[in-house]
Design a protein around this motif. Structure first.
Motif, PDB file in Angstrom:
ATOM      1  N   ARG A  45       0.833  -1.210   0.000  1.00  0.00           N
ATOM      2  CA  ARG A  45       0.000   0.000   0.000  1.00  0.00           C
ATOM      3  C   ARG A  45       0.867   1.260   0.000  1.00  0.00           C
ATOM      4  O   ARG A  45       0.401   2.338   0.377  1.00  0.00           O
ATOM      5  CB  ARG A  45      -0.930  -0.028   1.213  1.00  0.00           C
ATOM      6  CG  ARG A  45      -1.904  -1.205   1.175  1.00  0.00           C
ATOM      7  CD  ARG A  45      -2.640  -1.390   2.482  1.00  0.00           C
ATOM      8  NE  ARG A  45      -3.538  -0.299   2.786  1.00  0.00           N
ATOM      9  CZ  ARG A  45      -4.258  -0.208   3.895  1.00  0.00           C
ATOM     10  NH1 ARG A  45      -4.142  -1.146   4.824  1.00  0.00           N
ATOM     11  NH2 ARG A  45      -5.057   0.821   4.104  1.00  0.00           N
ATOM     12  N   SER A  88     -10.257   5.527  -4.819  1.00  0.00           N
ATOM     13  CA  SER A  88      -9.359   4.718  -3.994  1.00  0.00           C
ATOM     14  C   SER A  88      -9.196   5.379  -2.639  1.00  0.00           C
ATOM     15  O   SER A  88      -9.074   6.601  -2.543  1.00  0.00           O
ATOM     16  CB  SER A  88      -7.996   4.585  -4.679  1.00  0.00           C
ATOM     17  OG  SER A  88      -7.093   3.897  -3.860  1.00  0.00           O
ATOM     18  N   SER A  92      -7.988   4.757   1.812  1.00  0.00           N
ATOM     19  CA  SER A  92      -7.509   3.949   2.929  1.00  0.00           C
ATOM     20  C   SER A  92      -8.542   3.947   4.057  1.00  0.00           C
ATOM     21  O   SER A  92      -8.247   3.501   5.161  1.00  0.00           O
ATOM     22  CB  SER A  92      -6.164   4.468   3.435  1.00  0.00           C
ATOM     23  OG  SER A  92      -6.224   5.855   3.675  1.00  0.00           O
ATOM     24  N   GLY A 100      -9.699  -0.291  -1.642  1.00  0.00           N
ATOM     25  CA  GLY A 100      -8.861   0.032  -0.493  1.00  0.00           C
ATOM     26  C   GLY A 100      -9.265  -0.728   0.756  1.00  0.00           C
ATOM     27  O   GLY A 100     -10.306  -1.394   0.806  1.00  0.00           O
ATOM     28  N   TRP A 122     -10.910  -4.916  -2.890  1.00  0.00           N
ATOM     29  CA  TRP A 122      -9.454  -4.772  -2.856  1.00  0.00           C
ATOM     30  C   TRP A 122      -8.889  -5.502  -4.061  1.00  0.00           C
ATOM     31  O   TRP A 122      -9.216  -6.664  -4.298  1.00  0.00           O
ATOM     32  CB  TRP A 122      -8.876  -5.349  -1.561  1.00  0.00           C
ATOM     33  CG  TRP A 122      -7.375  -5.351  -1.553  1.00  0.00           C
ATOM     34  CD1 TRP A 122      -6.548  -6.410  -1.797  1.00  0.00           C
ATOM     35  CD2 TRP A 122      -6.515  -4.232  -1.310  1.00  0.00           C
ATOM     36  NE1 TRP A 122      -5.223  -6.019  -1.707  1.00  0.00           N
ATOM     37  CE2 TRP A 122      -5.181  -4.684  -1.413  1.00  0.00           C
ATOM     38  CE3 TRP A 122      -6.746  -2.894  -1.012  1.00  0.00           C
ATOM     39  CZ2 TRP A 122      -4.085  -3.851  -1.229  1.00  0.00           C
ATOM     40  CZ3 TRP A 122      -5.653  -2.065  -0.822  1.00  0.00           C
ATOM     41  CH2 TRP A 122      -4.342  -2.533  -0.933  1.00  0.00           C
TER      42      TRP A 122
END
Length: 475
Positions: free
Chosen positions: A17, A266, A268, A325, A351
């Protein structure tokens, strides 16, 4: 001391990542002809080109126990103290014992504690150069959860600044950050913009179809019983020749005329990305299209979906948002998605592998970036999507974002869910054939993509700095 022709890339995080640090490693091996050691945590697989390169060696540290991350809030101060101590000892062992001595350490910041301290100590013990790649300021990220007035944030900032100033060389992601580092931290940094490497390119029809087939199970899995994408579709096992976007006929692949527009985001899944903006904009798009078409609430979703499946063309397309993500707030937003009632918009979360992710971007009609800058000085990795083969629109979270986003040429900016909805309406009117605004920006973007790549940016800006600090250390 002679040159060792070896560099160590340090990431106190999941290497899979950390795309920018992967690109550093590839450039060091390919362009600088160095042996490269990567010391990082595992979790997600990095790109296959990195794993297969004979000069790149990945050293995965044991992961931090996840059970300790779920401690009660009253024990959080203990966690904040204990975690960096364990990380300190583990990282020091790897940098000083597990790997051969390098000419230089290149470390990602943030996180700053204990990373900068350990790498500085290791560089001194192993007589190596110490280079920091500033992606952001670590203390500003910590302040998101603890507040700027926290004692932990104050200590963290002091350590970050003190050890950052000890670096032999520094890279950073924007000119705004370069200015801040020089003016208030006394650090001279070289700007290295994020640019796409060579494996980010427009996907061919064949590549698109193969990708959509590989992720077909995710595409067929709605947040609820049915939505505008899953309704009327044959199961992925029943008709492997058809996807919501493409159809294979013999050896040929065709784009479906009534396909949805594919929008990628995208994330996190952290507090610095507010996905409620995207959900609100999707709801606005859905309601506005229904109003323009004269549909009232009495018209059921299935009626609209059936007419789409029968081939009826509408001025505005269905939208499929694919959000990729991993992160702590994913389940929270998935629950919010389940509660939405949408006729022409659908969401999927997934993912993807490091190889499929560039293909998804190269297949998308649009990308949306919701990153907000904790420091006001960094750029999210998604901004370099502005130079990838699809158009991206970005939340306007800092002045530095305009360093890479040329509005109306390689992207658009928005500051609210209403503005984002306006841009979705403007860009997708007449999709897929008559969306002139989208086509015009794609044309401008492709001209820029052909001349701007990571390898060029790295060779012009990072390589001279790395060679200079290594030569000074060797001399």
């Amino acid at each position: 001391m002679g040159r060792r022709n070896r560099v160590c890339v340090v990431v106190l995080g999941d290497i899979g990542r950390s795309p920018r640090m992967q690109y550093h490693a590839l450039s060091l091996a390919r362009q600088a002809l160095q042996d490269v050691d990567i010391v990082a945590y595992g979790g997600s697989e990095p790109h296959i080109s990195l794993l297969e390169h004979q000069s790149i060696h990945v050293h995965r540290m044991p992961p931090w126990p996840t059970v300790l991350q779920r401690l009660p809030s009253i024990l959080r101060p203990l966690f904040l103290i204990l975690k960096p101590i364990v990380q300190f000892l583990t990282l020091l062992w790897y940098l000083c014992v597990k790997i051969p001595a390098p000419d230089a350490f290149i470390v990602q910041n943030p996180p700053s504690v204990p990373t900068l301290v350990v790498v500085k100590w290791a560089s001194w013990l192993r007589k190596s150069a110490f280079i920091v790649d500033w992606h952001n300021f670590g203390y500003t990220l910590l302040a998101l959860s603890l507040g700027r007035s926290s004692l932990f944030v104050t200590i963290y900032r002091w350590i970050e600044k003190r050890y950052g100033m000890m670096a032999d060389g520094s890279l950073c992601v924007t000119r705004a950050m370069q200015h801040e580092l020089l003016l208030n931290w006394g650090i001279k940094a070289t700007v290295l913009y994020d640019q796409p490497p060579e494996f980010f390119r427009p996907a061919s029809l064949e590549q698109k179809h193969d990708l959509f087939c590989r992720i077909s199970k995710s595409l067929h899995r709605p947040f609820g019983l049915q939505d505008c994408i899953s309704n009327g579709l044959a199961g992925p096992d029943n008709d492997p020749s058809a996807t919501p976007f493409t159809t294979r006929a013999g050896s040929d692949v065709f784009l479906n005329q009534n396909r949805p527009a594919l929008v990628v985001s995208s994330t996190s899944w952290t507090p610095d990305e507010d996905f409620s903006i995207l959900l609100e904009a999707a709801l606005m798009y859905d309601r506005r299209v229904a109003a323009l078409l004269g549909e009232d609430d009495s018209i059921g979703n299935e009626v609209v979906w059936d007419s789409i499946n029968e081939g009826k063309q509408f001025l505005y397309p269905r939208l499929l948002f694919i959000i990729t993500g991993k992160g702590p707030e994913k389940e929270k937003y998935e629950e919010k998605i389940r509660k939405l009632s949408l006729k022409r918009v659908a969401f999927r979360t997934m993912w993807l592998s490091a190889e499929d992710y560039p293909l998804l971007l190269g297949s998308a009609d649009l990308g949306v970036c919701l990153h907000t800058s904790s420091s006001g000085l960094d750029l999210p990795m998604k901004v370099d999507y502005a130079d990838r083969p699809n158009k991206y629109i970005h939340l306007e979270s800092s002045s530095s974002i305009k360093e890479l986003v040329d509005v109306n040429k390689n992207g658009l900016l928005f500051s609210s869910s209403s503005e984002l909805a306006d841009e979705l309406m403007m860009l997708f009117e007449g999709f897929p054939e008559r969306c002139d605004g989208l086509k015009s920006m794609r044309s401008s973007l492709m001209e820029r993509v052909s001349s701007v790549r990571w390898a060029t940016e790295w060779e012009e800006n990072a390589l001279p700095l790395i060679n200079e600090v290594i030569s000074e250390r060797a001399g």
